[in-house]
Scaffold this active site. Structure first.
Site, short mmCIF file in Angstrom:
data_model
loop_
_atom_site.label_atom_id
_atom_site.label_comp_id
_atom_site.label_asym_id
_atom_site.label_seq_id
_atom_site.Cartn_x
_atom_site.Cartn_y
_atom_site.Cartn_z
CB THR A 36 -0.99 -0.04 1.08
OG1 THR A 36 0.01 -0.28 2.55
CG2 THR A 36 -2.09 -1.10 1.07
CG PHE A 54 -8.44 -7.60 -1.64
CD1 PHE A 54 -8.21 -6.85 -2.83
CD2 PHE A 54 -8.66 -8.99 -1.67
CE1 PHE A 54 -8.15 -7.77 -3.92
CE2 PHE A 54 -8.50 -9.72 -2.97
CZ PHE A 54 -8.28 -9.05 -4.06
CG HIS A 90 -2.47 -15.64 -3.99
ND1 HIS A 90 -3.24 -14.85 -3.43
CD2 HIS A 90 -2.78 -16.86 -3.68
CE1 HIS A 90 -3.75 -15.27 -2.27
NE2 HIS A 90 -3.27 -16.61 -2.48
#
Ligand code: NAD
Length: 251
Positions: free
Chosen positions: A28, A35, A119
């Protein structure tokens, strides 16, 4: 009462096999929204919908309308002090592996080497029908050349990136490797993950069950908060930079 960089530095200094588990919160400070914190793209879009296998298969135009600008956004960002601190901890031999849920490539850009991308990542294009793989730049070029924005495989099927979608299997080798590192770890430092997404959310339990210690650095609480030996609240870049400085300090 949260701990501080002092406690984290002491834990890392005594670690034999420390691993970092990172989530969206470590990025961030590079300008990529996570999310679950307030603000950002995910308040506008439901990630479970727009980044899902279902949408890709039934409405690839919608899938790519969302993803194409996001690719440009992710390509325009740089690693922040938290990514650099994690890479430095690995260079010093303290951290043995970085297990990440992130797909943004910022750990690699900062120099992390033993990097497990659970991921997937923005490193290739792939076809789910014929199994073809193409370089990422080629994927983007095909998306830009297509009238409807959907890049196509030579077999005619829509292409996707290497990022794992909701409803898609996680890469088995990466997941196995992450659990292997967790089983060996005497310290796991979780940075910027709410620890709500399985199976990644099970990794801290593996460390705890093996007698290891968990350190958690987030801006909000996680389900593991009560079981963590060291808990830091605050911005990852600041806290990890201070931790490194303490590890540098004599005595
Ligand atoms: P999450 O959004 O569920 O949780 C983020 C956590 O990071 C929260 O606990 C928040 O308090 C904390 N946080 C936010 N900014 C922080 C900062 N500056 N310093 C310290 N902590 C901070 O993220 P998650 O657990 O990674 O799960 C989200 C899923 O979304 C993952 O599967 C991931 O693949 C994907 N995702 C990835 C990216 C990326 O690649 N950068 C971005 C968004 C989502």
């Amino acid at each position: 009462m949260p701990d501080g960089p002092q406690e984290l530095a002491a834990l890392l200094a005594g670690a034999e096999y420390a691993v970092v588990l990172s989530g969206a919160g470590i990025s961030t400070e590079s300008g990529i929204p996570d999310f679950r914190s307030a603000g950002g793209v995910w308040e506008e879009f439901d990630p479970m919908e727009v980044a899902s296998m279902q949408t890709f298969l039934t409405n690839p135009q919608r899938f790519w309308r969302f993803h194409r600008p996001r690719i440009d956004m992710l390509r325009g960002v740089d690693p922040n002090p938290a990514h650099h601190a994690v890479a430095e901890l690995e260079r010093r031999g303290i951290v043995k592996a970085v297990l990440t849920q992130n797909i943004d490539g910022l750990h690699a850009a900062a120099g992390s080497r033993e990097l497990i991308q659970m991921h997937g990542g923005l490193d290739r294009g792939m076809c789910l029908r014929c199994g073809a793989r193409i370089p990422f730049d080629e994927l983007v070029a095909r998306a830009d050349a297509a009238e409807d924005g959907v890049p196509l495989c030579a077999c005619g099927f829509p292409l996707k990136s290497g990022v794992v979608m909701f409803g898609e299997n996680l890469p088995a080798d990466e997941i196995a490797s992450a659990f292997d590192h967790a089983a060996r770890a005497d310290v796991m430092l979780v940075v910027g993950s709410s620890l709500l997404v399985a199976p990644v959310s099970q990794l801290p339990a593996v460390v705890l069950d093996g007698g290891g210690t968990l350190a958690i650095l987030t801006e909000s609480e996680t389900p593991y908060y009560d079981r963590a030996g060291v808990r830091l609240h605050g911005r990852a870049g600041v806290q990890l930079t201070e931790t490194l400085a303490l590890l540098d300090a004599p005595g």
